[in-house]
Design a protein around this motif. Sequence first.
Motif, PDB file in Angstrom:
ATOM      1  N   ASP A   1     -10.304  31.310 -70.699  1.00  0.00           N
ATOM      2  CA  ASP A   1     -10.354  32.645 -69.913  1.00  0.00           C
ATOM      3  C   ASP A   1      -8.884  32.712 -69.431  1.00  0.00           C
ATOM      4  O   ASP A   1      -8.215  33.849 -69.371  1.00  0.00           O
ATOM      5  N   ILE A   2      -8.136  31.873 -68.757  1.00  0.00           N
ATOM      6  CA  ILE A   2      -7.030  32.086 -68.263  1.00  0.00           C
ATOM      7  C   ILE A   2      -5.815  32.438 -69.451  1.00  0.00           C
ATOM      8  O   ILE A   2      -4.937  33.331 -69.582  1.00  0.00           O
TER       9      ILE A   2
ATOM     10  N   VAL B   1     -26.735  24.573 -71.481  1.00  0.00           N
ATOM     11  CA  VAL B   1     -26.146  26.111 -70.985  1.00  0.00           C
ATOM     12  C   VAL B   1     -24.757  25.826 -70.252  1.00  0.00           C
ATOM     13  O   VAL B   1     -24.267  26.743 -69.955  1.00  0.00           O
ATOM     14  N   GLU B   2     -24.462  24.617 -70.108  1.00  0.00           N
ATOM     15  CA  GLU B   2     -23.265  24.453 -69.238  1.00  0.00           C
ATOM     16  C   GLU B   2     -22.120  24.994 -70.093  1.00  0.00           C
ATOM     17  O   GLU B   2     -21.824  24.676 -71.486  1.00  0.00           O
TER      18      GLU B   2
ATOM     19  N   ARG C   1     -21.546  28.066 -70.863  1.00  0.00           N
ATOM     20  CA  ARG C   1     -21.972  29.393 -71.204  1.00  0.00           C
ATOM     21  C   ARG C   1     -22.083  29.488 -72.649  1.00  0.00           C
ATOM     22  O   ARG C   1     -23.044  29.856 -73.261  1.00  0.00           O
TER      23      ARG C   1
ATOM     24  N   GLU D   1     -32.067  18.374 -71.691  1.00  0.00           N
ATOM     25  CA  GLU D   1     -32.161  19.380 -70.384  1.00  0.00           C
ATOM     26  C   GLU D   1     -31.069  20.142 -70.436  1.00  0.00           C
ATOM     27  O   GLU D   1     -30.140  19.879 -70.887  1.00  0.00           O
ATOM     28  N   PRO D   2     -31.229  21.562 -70.102  1.00  0.00           N
ATOM     29  CA  PRO D   2     -30.159  22.583 -70.196  1.00  0.00           C
ATOM     30  C   PRO D   2     -28.935  22.175 -69.440  1.00  0.00           C
ATOM     31  O   PRO D   2     -27.883  22.791 -69.739  1.00  0.00           O
ATOM     32  N   GLY D   3     -28.789  21.258 -68.371  1.00  0.00           N
ATOM     33  CA  GLY D   3     -27.649  21.061 -67.813  1.00  0.00           C
ATOM     34  C   GLY D   3     -26.953  19.859 -68.421  1.00  0.00           C
ATOM     35  O   GLY D   3     -26.144  19.290 -67.880  1.00  0.00           O
TER      36      GLY D   3
ATOM     37  N   GLN E   1     -24.621   9.449 -75.435  1.00  0.00           N
ATOM     38  CA  GLN E   1     -26.201   9.361 -75.967  1.00  0.00           C
ATOM     39  C   GLN E   1     -26.654   9.145 -77.408  1.00  0.00           C
ATOM     40  O   GLN E   1     -27.391   8.802 -77.864  1.00  0.00           O
TER      41      GLN E   1
ATOM     42  N   GLU F   1     -20.931  38.509 -74.416  1.00  0.00           N
ATOM     43  CA  GLU F   1     -20.620  37.901 -73.006  1.00  0.00           C
ATOM     44  C   GLU F   1     -21.696  37.988 -72.287  1.00  0.00           C
ATOM     45  O   GLU F   1     -22.058  37.145 -71.251  1.00  0.00           O
ATOM     46  N   VAL F   2     -22.800  38.941 -72.359  1.00  0.00           N
ATOM     47  CA  VAL F   2     -23.913  39.221 -71.768  1.00  0.00           C
ATOM     48  C   VAL F   2     -24.994  38.324 -72.261  1.00  0.00           C
ATOM     49  O   VAL F   2     -25.762  37.681 -71.562  1.00  0.00           O
TER      50      VAL F   2
ATOM     51  N   ASP G   1     -25.497  34.817 -71.608  1.00  0.00           N
ATOM     52  CA  ASP G   1     -26.115  34.517 -70.498  1.00  0.00           C
ATOM     53  C   ASP G   1     -27.490  34.551 -70.457  1.00  0.00           C
ATOM     54  O   ASP G   1     -28.260  33.809 -69.887  1.00  0.00           O
TER      55      ASP G   1
ATOM     56  N   ALA H   1     -28.925  31.486 -72.174  1.00  0.00           N
ATOM     57  CA  ALA H   1     -29.193  30.512 -71.294  1.00  0.00           C
ATOM     58  C   ALA H   1     -30.402  30.749 -70.421  1.00  0.00           C
ATOM     59  O   ALA H   1     -31.174  29.688 -70.182  1.00  0.00           O
ATOM     60  N   ARG H   2     -30.978  32.185 -69.774  1.00  0.00           N
ATOM     61  CA  ARG H   2     -31.901  32.194 -69.441  1.00  0.00           C
ATOM     62  C   ARG H   2     -33.199  31.816 -70.016  1.00  0.00           C
ATOM     63  O   ARG H   2     -34.187  31.230 -69.688  1.00  0.00           O
TER      64      ARG H   2
ATOM     65  N   ILE I   1     -33.782  28.033 -70.388  1.00  0.00           N
ATOM     66  CA  ILE I   1     -33.928  27.389 -69.043  1.00  0.00           C
ATOM     67  C   ILE I   1     -35.509  27.728 -69.056  1.00  0.00           C
ATOM     68  O   ILE I   1     -36.406  26.824 -68.389  1.00  0.00           O
TER      69      ILE I   1
END
Lengths: 292, 423
Positions: B74-75, B190-191, B193, B245-247, B257, B388-389, B392, B395-396, B399
């Motif tokens: 992003d930077i 989901v980490e 994004r 798992e999502p995280g 793993q 970009e939307v 997310d 991810a919803r 989860i």
Amino acid sequence: MNERKSKILISYLFVLPALLFVVVFLLIPMIQNVYYSFFAWNGLSKPIFIGLKNFQKCFVDPNFVRSFMNTIIWVVFTLLVPVSFALLVAVFLKEIKGGSFFKGVFFIPLTISFVSTGVIWINMFSTKGVLNTIITAVTRNPDTVSWLTQVPLNTIAMLIAWTWQQMGVYMVLFLMGLTTIPQDPIEAAVIDGANKFQIFKAVTFPMLQPITTVVITQAIVNSFKTFDLIYVITHGGPYRSSETMAVTMYRETFSMFNMGYGAAISLVLSAIIIIISGGYVKSQLKQDLLHY
Amino acid sequence: MKKGLLVLCVMLMVLPTMLFASGDQESVDDEIVLNLMHDKSGAPGWVPFFDHMSEVTTEATGYGFTNTVFPATDIYMAQVRSSLPTDEAPNMFTWWSTYRMKELADEDMLMDLTPLWDKHADEYGEDLRQAFTFGDAVYGFPLNNEYWPVWYNKEVFKDLSLEVPTTWDEFIYVCDTMLEAGITPFLSTVEGRWPTFIMFEEMIIGEDPDLYVDLCEGRAKYSDPRVVKAFELWGDMIRKGYFTEPGSDIWAVGAGQFNQKEVGMALMGTWYYGATLTPNGVPEENIGAFILPSHNPDAGNNIILEMGPLVVAKNAKNMEETMEVVDYWMSPEGNSAFVEQLLSFPGNPKGPAEFLPQVKVDLLNTINTENVRLLNRYWEATPTPICEVAVDEFARFMINPDSLETVIANLDTVADNYWASVK
């Protein structure tokens, strides 16, 4: 040029470099930020003037509303937990032997950058992290807790990390305040038969008010500005659920390239901080004037 | 007093230099040194690869370049975008293809490389050219190509007597067998994004590759029954426990793993092999790759392609020298000299690729011989405001698969708004 005028000129010349830095790197960007908040701009094309639409969007954008609510949670939690806990710790550490060791223990997290803190706690909260390992060992249940992907657990997890780091700052400030309290009123209260809690409630805490004002103001401002810790740990995710206003401002500006909207969010955030912290300080100063 | 004035004069003379000094591309002896910006700071970082390439281009063209790496994407994007309209624009910079590149082309920030594409027309082919064409011009060129197969642990397959699946049913059997053995079939997260689109795009191309293209380009809706069907199938896989798992950490921890047989497979770009698996101790002989079979047999064989473009800023200095370097870099030998460092597939299809590890050679042979359709990665293939939307929303869904209705509605809203705004 006489001696006095020459001295004044030299004084101004000495201030000039610092002033130039402030103007170039702070004031001009601030003015630019205000300017762009009235435009639709993606950072590349010509900005289009849209008046107050960016500010109006703040009130209807569900992402902004959610991030505003999250920010309020951060502010309230910060006032309730790190500040209160720091006050308690400071009071106890002043009393006990070996207090300097514990001061060090509580102060060390403060010396670590927010990014490093974020990385430490990511590892703590990860699937195979310390916390899940302990929980699995105690409960004998192999299912792990998804600390950073469950809403609102992810915000609570980050608040724990925040408390771990911030408490040291407030503790040091309270300790400074406690050392400035004169002993006479405390001794008088002891002679009158007051117990430790009564002394704290009736003497110590009221006399700590100037430093309490500083701590609470700082806590409010810091929690409103929270960005780095959240950005490192969750990026404001999942699905923008843990964003605060500062993270939303960054996301809109540098991920979505809605530069005008990002500028508007930053102004709203600044206005809220100035109004709330300024209002609080003003009310405290009024109380101080009533006391004296 | 006089001393004070003297000190002040010196300070005031130095100050403008401090404030407004900027690195010039040309060193004191007037030797032209170009610059290149990139965000490839991960594992492995690309700085030494670009350094090597600078030596190669210096030898071939007489011009080398410095490379500036940014630690976060992003930077990096913000920095590049802010420098492009100015004369401080980089000569060359890495970017993303299709819609991510289109916005820069639309704003006239990129140098038209059509003459070089014409010169190398026989090497690249029309389909690749089209991927870099906006309007009447061609911008940038592919540094490298990365395909998105399923990486699998050969030891796990051997232990469980599994064969590489060629149909969806065989693939489900593989997943179920792993689950029964206490092995999670897939790494997933989901980490960060962006990884959330990986399974989404696979499920859609497995339903119908034309639907995928239509969805990315606004001709189909997210509420299309075929899209919903693909989502539902993905949801069933999530509920069955096919994914970590999502995280989860899909990088160093994930490679661990994978190596320790806790996870059997990972759907990732071919860069994952050299960037994550082997650097984290997974033996090369234990790594295999296959193309995920389509769940709809009528969909045929498909694989996601990720192109890594290099583009030239229109406002950069020393354009003539930059074009010479790019011309050489586009050539088969120039392109391979770079991708050999990465152990990646050459962007120039005519570039030699004998340096590739066997698992990648086998994959390339499969793609070339089995009529596999290449489809552009979702990250680049769909407009950025939607993407970009969408990541997310995916991810919803990952989860909570029961949130499908909300996810579809939100995706339709953002897509409808975007396509209405550009009509």
